[in-house]
Design an enzyme around this catalytic site. Sequence first.
Site, short mmCIF file in Angstrom:
data_model
loop_
_atom_site.label_atom_id
_atom_site.label_comp_id
_atom_site.label_asym_id
_atom_site.label_seq_id
_atom_site.Cartn_x
_atom_site.Cartn_y
_atom_site.Cartn_z
CE LYS A 283 -4.20 1.74 2.19
NZ LYS A 283 -5.21 1.50 3.25
CD GLU A 367 -19.42 -2.11 8.94
OE1 GLU A 367 -18.62 -1.29 8.45
OE2 GLU A 367 -19.61 -3.25 8.43
NE ARG A 395 -21.10 -2.93 5.89
CZ ARG A 395 -20.39 -3.32 4.83
NH1 ARG A 395 -20.43 -2.63 3.72
NH2 ARG A 395 -19.67 -4.40 4.88
#
Length: 623
Positions: A283, A367, A395
């Site tokens: 990354k 979540e 969610r």
Amino acid sequence: MKRYGILDNITSPADLRGLSYDTLNVLCASLREFIVDSVSRTGGHLASNLGVVELAVALEREFDSSRDRIIYDVGHQSYVHKILTGRRDRFDTLRQYGGLSGFMKPEESVTDPCVTGHASDSVSVALGMAHARTLKNQKYHVVAVIGDGALTGGMAYEALSNAGTSKEPLLVVLNDNNMSIAQNVGGLSRHLARLRVNSRYLHAKVRVKERLARIPGGVSVSHAISRAKARIKSFVLPTSLFEQMGFIYLGPVDGHDLKSVCELLAQAKKIKKPVLLHVMTQKGRGYAPSEQEPEKYHGVSKFDPVTGAFTAEKKEDFSACFGRELCAFAEKDARICAITAAMPSGTGLTRFASRFPSRFFDVGIAEEHAVAMAAGMAAQGLVPVVAMYSTFLQRAYDQLVHDVAIEGLHVVFCVDRAGIVGADGATHNGVLDIAFLRSIPGMKIYCPSNFSELRSMMTRAVYHEDGPVAIRYPRGGEGAFRKDTSQEALACVREAAGHTVTLLTHGVMVNEVLAAAEVLEKKQIHAQVYKANRIDGEFEQAFAEKQAELSGWCVVVEDNVKSGSLGEWVAAHRAEHTDLLDTGDRFLPHGGVAEIYRHCGLDAQGIAAFVTNQWKRKENSLG
């Protein structure tokens, strides 16, 4: 205009297919330079896009994104895809009002197969597209590019389990930027991966099985060979999970080795079964500041591309205020725990995580699990504080109802990014949480307008409430309104003797409403302003008690959808005329917060114009 070498000559993915690997590597360097320069001017997602440059180039080279379906999960790492599919000349509009979205968006290009703004759903969507392809007897490839972070979401595993047993030709590319593979293991695994997809090997394997089946005891020998091979593979390679799900596993492969990635993609296309290609990437690759601090440079505001320094001074925001206050609570109360779903820095919990590591829980992009786990903590006497973005909390609606509200458990939900957030657009604007939270019996909802009110409301939510409590606050900092009115469920914040209209609002919208009242005053339209600090039973009681003060014409101003709004409730419980001014029942475009306010007519000028026009209609109707 700055030139970017070979990138200047690339107009479509077709231009990639005649280039040598050496030339493609030069192109990757140009792409990184272009991304850094562009994002430094507009802001956006930087580190994630720098990490997938070679992978994205390989995908565009080996597949036809105008026909094949390539789905990036979450979608914020699709910048290279956008650049190579004809949108490079619009990159100066990235995340700007009327400009390019920071996520995949079919309205922009046929090469974007779907909207992607939330994590962990790419494999599900890809499998649906693969099923449609089969049922309609069409021919195209389906690819889901999912990161190791998105794989922390349970939905991804539900999809992988189903996809692996579906036998649909489907490629899942696992973009893994968080695991270190030693060189010898990596080299051996790549060798075995190439061997396993070699057509001569596959044909030979079939012939051996067929011949063994014809001789006495041959089937047992075949099974013994398979078991031995499986034991060796499970020892050497991390394949067992995916292969048990039904995938042919390829990799790991160095995601910055363009030639190797292209070769494996080309081989994967030939396999008429579910395939998972494990790609290792770094990354932030190619830009020193983002390599050193990839989390800091994940989503960025404008910055100096030479030094990496951010050009705008960072001011304290609601998230930081929340995190600081929660630390103060936790110092005195060992029951308090903090839970988030892969967003410790975004929700202001970095300091809490450092100071109280045993009471900090980052569950990953999960979540549903976070809310259910909080319910378990609350049931055993802890005080869990769940910090989540508004559009991520949606969610976990089932867990809010089933695991928390039905039992009346005391869980505090700190709902960050409530209301209009701006540049991330429709998938991130928190305009639905009032509607879905109000629908849950027993849910208390606080709406602070400034830091002082946030602190006061946190105290009340943690220590003076029972059952589920939500505190919703926006992205960004305070406005001009700094008075703490949190002790009242419904507070008058601007009086107007002989008022023409009552403006009722909540949260930081009070700043625009108060400014609008000043504009209206100059037009001889006298507006009193009331602010709802809660949207629940206490507000309803306060509203009933103040009916006399609220008599006459009322306009309810909110930065959320109409359905399920506070205004909808007010209009249903007033005999007198009530107008609603909100975002409407629609999804909003991306752009700056101020621009989206203007788009919705929710800035001070827009509110004043709405009230003025309605007042003229009322006067005309009265003759």
